[in-house]
Design a protein around this motif. Structure first.
Motif, PDB file in Angstrom:
ATOM      1  N   UNK A   1       0.823  -1.202   0.000  1.00  0.00           N
ATOM      2  CA  UNK A   1       0.000   0.000   0.000  1.00  0.00           C
ATOM      3  C   UNK A   1       0.860   1.256   0.000  1.00  0.00           C
ATOM      4  N   UNK A   2       0.368   2.277  -0.672  1.00  0.00           N
ATOM      5  CA  UNK A   2       1.048   3.559  -0.690  1.00  0.00           C
ATOM      6  C   UNK A   2       0.027   4.674  -0.846  1.00  0.00           C
ATOM      7  N   UNK A   3       0.455   5.887  -0.513  1.00  0.00           N
ATOM      8  CA  UNK A   3      -0.426   7.044  -0.646  1.00  0.00           C
ATOM      9  C   UNK A   3      -0.619   7.771   0.672  1.00  0.00           C
ATOM     10  N   UNK A   4      -1.642   8.616   0.711  1.00  0.00           N
ATOM     11  CA  UNK A   4      -1.954   9.394   1.906  1.00  0.00           C
ATOM     12  C   UNK A   4      -3.346   9.028   2.402  1.00  0.00           C
ATOM     13  N   UNK A   5      -3.494   8.976   3.710  1.00  0.00           N
ATOM     14  CA  UNK A   5      -4.788   8.666   4.305  1.00  0.00           C
ATOM     15  C   UNK A   5      -4.971   9.489   5.569  1.00  0.00           C
ATOM     16  N   UNK A   6      -6.157   9.395   6.139  1.00  0.00           N
ATOM     17  CA  UNK A   6      -6.483  10.160   7.342  1.00  0.00           C
ATOM     18  C   UNK A   6      -6.840   9.210   8.475  1.00  0.00           C
ATOM     19  N   UNK A   7      -6.222   9.457   9.638  1.00  0.00           N
ATOM     20  CA  UNK A   7      -6.526   8.712  10.861  1.00  0.00           C
ATOM     21  C   UNK A   7      -5.914   7.320  10.895  1.00  0.00           C
ATOM     22  N   UNK A   8      -6.068   6.707  12.081  1.00  0.00           N
ATOM     23  CA  UNK A   8      -5.484   5.400  12.354  1.00  0.00           C
ATOM     24  C   UNK A   8      -6.567   4.390  12.680  1.00  0.00           C
ATOM     25  N   UNK A   9      -6.284   3.137  12.369  1.00  0.00           N
ATOM     26  CA  UNK A   9      -7.176   2.044  12.729  1.00  0.00           C
ATOM     27  C   UNK A   9      -6.407   1.099  13.648  1.00  0.00           C
ATOM     28  N   UNK A  10      -7.121   0.431  14.548  1.00  0.00           N
ATOM     29  CA  UNK A  10      -6.477  -0.563  15.391  1.00  0.00           C
ATOM     30  C   UNK A  10      -5.821  -1.641  14.523  1.00  0.00           C
TER      31      UNK A  10
ATOM     32  N   UNK B   1       1.633   7.923   4.125  1.00  0.00           N
ATOM     33  CA  UNK B   1       1.607   9.047   5.065  1.00  0.00           C
ATOM     34  C   UNK B   1       0.217   9.121   5.670  1.00  0.00           C
ATOM     35  N   UNK B   2       0.163   9.261   6.987  1.00  0.00           N
ATOM     36  CA  UNK B   2      -1.108   9.357   7.709  1.00  0.00           C
ATOM     37  C   UNK B   2      -1.250  10.767   8.282  1.00  0.00           C
ATOM     38  N   UNK B   3      -2.361  11.405   7.984  1.00  0.00           N
ATOM     39  CA  UNK B   3      -2.653  12.723   8.528  1.00  0.00           C
ATOM     40  C   UNK B   3      -3.597  12.578   9.715  1.00  0.00           C
ATOM     41  N   UNK B   4      -3.159  13.026  10.897  1.00  0.00           N
ATOM     42  CA  UNK B   4      -4.049  13.076  12.042  1.00  0.00           C
ATOM     43  C   UNK B   4      -3.998  14.472  12.645  1.00  0.00           C
ATOM     44  N   UNK B   5      -4.583  14.678  13.804  1.00  0.00           N
ATOM     45  CA  UNK B   5      -4.684  16.009  14.381  1.00  0.00           C
ATOM     46  C   UNK B   5      -3.335  16.572  14.816  1.00  0.00           C
ATOM     47  N   UNK B   6      -2.297  15.726  14.832  1.00  0.00           N
ATOM     48  CA  UNK B   6      -0.970  16.173  15.230  1.00  0.00           C
ATOM     49  C   UNK B   6      -0.073  16.448  14.032  1.00  0.00           C
ATOM     50  N   UNK B   7      -0.592  16.211  12.825  1.00  0.00           N
ATOM     51  CA  UNK B   7       0.180  16.451  11.623  1.00  0.00           C
ATOM     52  C   UNK B   7       0.391  15.192  10.811  1.00  0.00           C
ATOM     53  N   UNK B   8       1.301  15.260   9.841  1.00  0.00           N
ATOM     54  CA  UNK B   8       1.589  14.128   8.960  1.00  0.00           C
ATOM     55  C   UNK B   8       2.584  13.197   9.634  1.00  0.00           C
ATOM     56  N   UNK B   9       2.312  11.873   9.534  1.00  0.00           N
ATOM     57  CA  UNK B   9       3.163  10.890  10.197  1.00  0.00           C
ATOM     58  C   UNK B   9       3.484   9.730   9.264  1.00  0.00           C
ATOM     59  N   UNK B  10       4.587   9.079   9.594  1.00  0.00           N
ATOM     60  CA  UNK B  10       4.914   7.809   8.937  1.00  0.00           C
ATOM     61  C   UNK B  10       4.102   6.699   9.601  1.00  0.00           C
ATOM     62  N   UNK B  11       4.180   5.483   9.039  1.00  0.00           N
ATOM     63  CA  UNK B  11       3.378   4.391   9.559  1.00  0.00           C
ATOM     64  C   UNK B  11       3.808   3.978  10.963  1.00  0.00           C
ATOM     65  N   UNK B  12       5.021   4.379  11.405  1.00  0.00           N
ATOM     66  CA  UNK B  12       5.456   4.058  12.765  1.00  0.00           C
ATOM     67  C   UNK B  12       5.087   5.141  13.763  1.00  0.00           C
ATOM     68  N   UNK B  13       4.293   6.132  13.304  1.00  0.00           N
ATOM     69  CA  UNK B  13       3.823   7.174  14.197  1.00  0.00           C
ATOM     70  C   UNK B  13       4.755   8.358  14.354  1.00  0.00           C
ATOM     71  N   UNK B  14       5.924   8.335  13.731  1.00  0.00           N
ATOM     72  CA  UNK B  14       6.847   9.455  13.855  1.00  0.00           C
ATOM     73  C   UNK B  14       6.451  10.574  12.879  1.00  0.00           C
ATOM     74  N   UNK B  15       6.659  11.842  13.269  1.00  0.00           N
ATOM     75  CA  UNK B  15       6.325  12.960  12.389  1.00  0.00           C
ATOM     76  C   UNK B  15       7.073  12.877  11.073  1.00  0.00           C
ATOM     77  N   UNK B  16       6.430  13.200   9.992  1.00  0.00           N
ATOM     78  CA  UNK B  16       7.036  13.099   8.668  1.00  0.00           C
ATOM     79  C   UNK B  16       8.244  14.001   8.527  1.00  0.00           C
ATOM     80  N   UNK B  17       8.242  15.158   9.200  1.00  0.00           N
ATOM     81  CA  UNK B  17       9.342  16.111   9.005  1.00  0.00           C
ATOM     82  C   UNK B  17      10.614  15.683   9.716  1.00  0.00           C
ATOM     83  N   UNK B  18      10.532  14.702  10.622  1.00  0.00           N
ATOM     84  CA  UNK B  18      11.751  14.291  11.331  1.00  0.00           C
ATOM     85  C   UNK B  18      12.671  13.509  10.413  1.00  0.00           C
TER      86      UNK B  18
END
Length: 250
Positions: free
Chosen positions: A100-109, A233-250
């Motif tokens: 899978x690739x692309x951008x999405x919103x929010x996280x699922x269990x 890339x996952x967009x949540x209320x804290x910004x854009x993140x990688x799949x491991x939850x780290x901010x994309x800009x790091x």
């Protein structure tokens, strides 16, 4: 025509929801969990999909699990990481050469190899249970109910029953009243105590508020991601993140 209101107006309505009114509506439908596990498991080709907020993911990273339950699909709390708890919401992602690739919103269990929630297990008698029951997310605490407010889309699929809530003080019309929705569950229609109905109502109100706060945060933080090919890339209320939850800009 549907009355479309701003997210901020919806949030104000959610904050004004009366717990007593929600509890009355829950009592009128009735509910008792039968521990059937249907809300925790995948069905056919459909994996279990339950939205989890970023702070809930962090809490579940450290949540103790029930040692009496078999089949846990996640590491112990001291070894657990973001990706053990949550995965990118699959909607909007595409299958690329490497997955899978692309951008999405929010996280699922996170799910196990069978498409069930990773925190779902069965006891020695084969009865389904949550291994982190005390720390389970709001969406799990409130299933099979959800609250709809004027202008919001319907979550969690089609409702099998619903009860209109009284219009809140200051509402311009009955159209601004909310609705309690009941979704498919074999526990519906069973007697529920007032104490349990009120506890469920408080969780429903909290969830309605949190969902709108999260939606506003996603809207305000969103910027198209400068991602690598094959990256999610996952967009949540804290910004854009990688799949491991780290901010994309790091």
């Amino acid at each position: 025509m549907t009355n479309v209101r701003s997210l901020e107006a919806e949030l104000e309505s959610a904050r004004e929801l009366a717990v007593d009114d929600l509890a009355d509506a829950i009592e009128s439908i009735g509910f008792e969990c039968t521990r059937c596990g249907a809300c925790c498991t995948g069905h056919g080709e459909d994996e279990h999909t339950a939205t989890v907020f970023p702070d809930e993911v962090r809490r579940l990273e450290d949540a103790p699990t029930d040692d009496n339950l078999e089949g846990e699909a996640i590491p112990d709390a001291e070894d657990r990481e973001w990706r053990d708890v949550a995965r990118p919401m699959p909607y909007g992602l595409e299958e690329g050469d490497d997955g899978l690739e692309g951008e999405t919103f929010e996280w699922a269990l996170e799910t196990d190899g069978c498409g069930d929630c990773a925190f779902y297990a069965e006891d020695e008698a084969g009865v389904g249970a949550c291994t982190v029951h005390e720390d389970r997310p709001l969406i799990c605490r409130t299933y099979p109910f959800s609250v709809g407010l004027a202008g919001t889309s319907q979550p969690m699929g089609e409702a099998v029953d619903s009860v209109s809530l009284p219009a809140q003080a200051g509402a311009d019309s009955e159209d601004e009243a909310g609705v309690l929705r009941a979704h498919e569950c074999e526990g519906l229609g069973r007697e529920i105590s007032r104490e349990d109905a009120e506890e469920l109502a408080r969780a429903l109100k909290e969830r309605a508020v949190r969902e709108l706060e999260e939606a506003i945060g996603v809207r305000d933080e969103y910027e198209p991601a400068d991602r690598e090919p094959g990256e999610v890339v996952v967009h949540d209320s804290e910004g854009a993140k990688r799949v491991d939850g780290t901010p994309l800009e790091e």
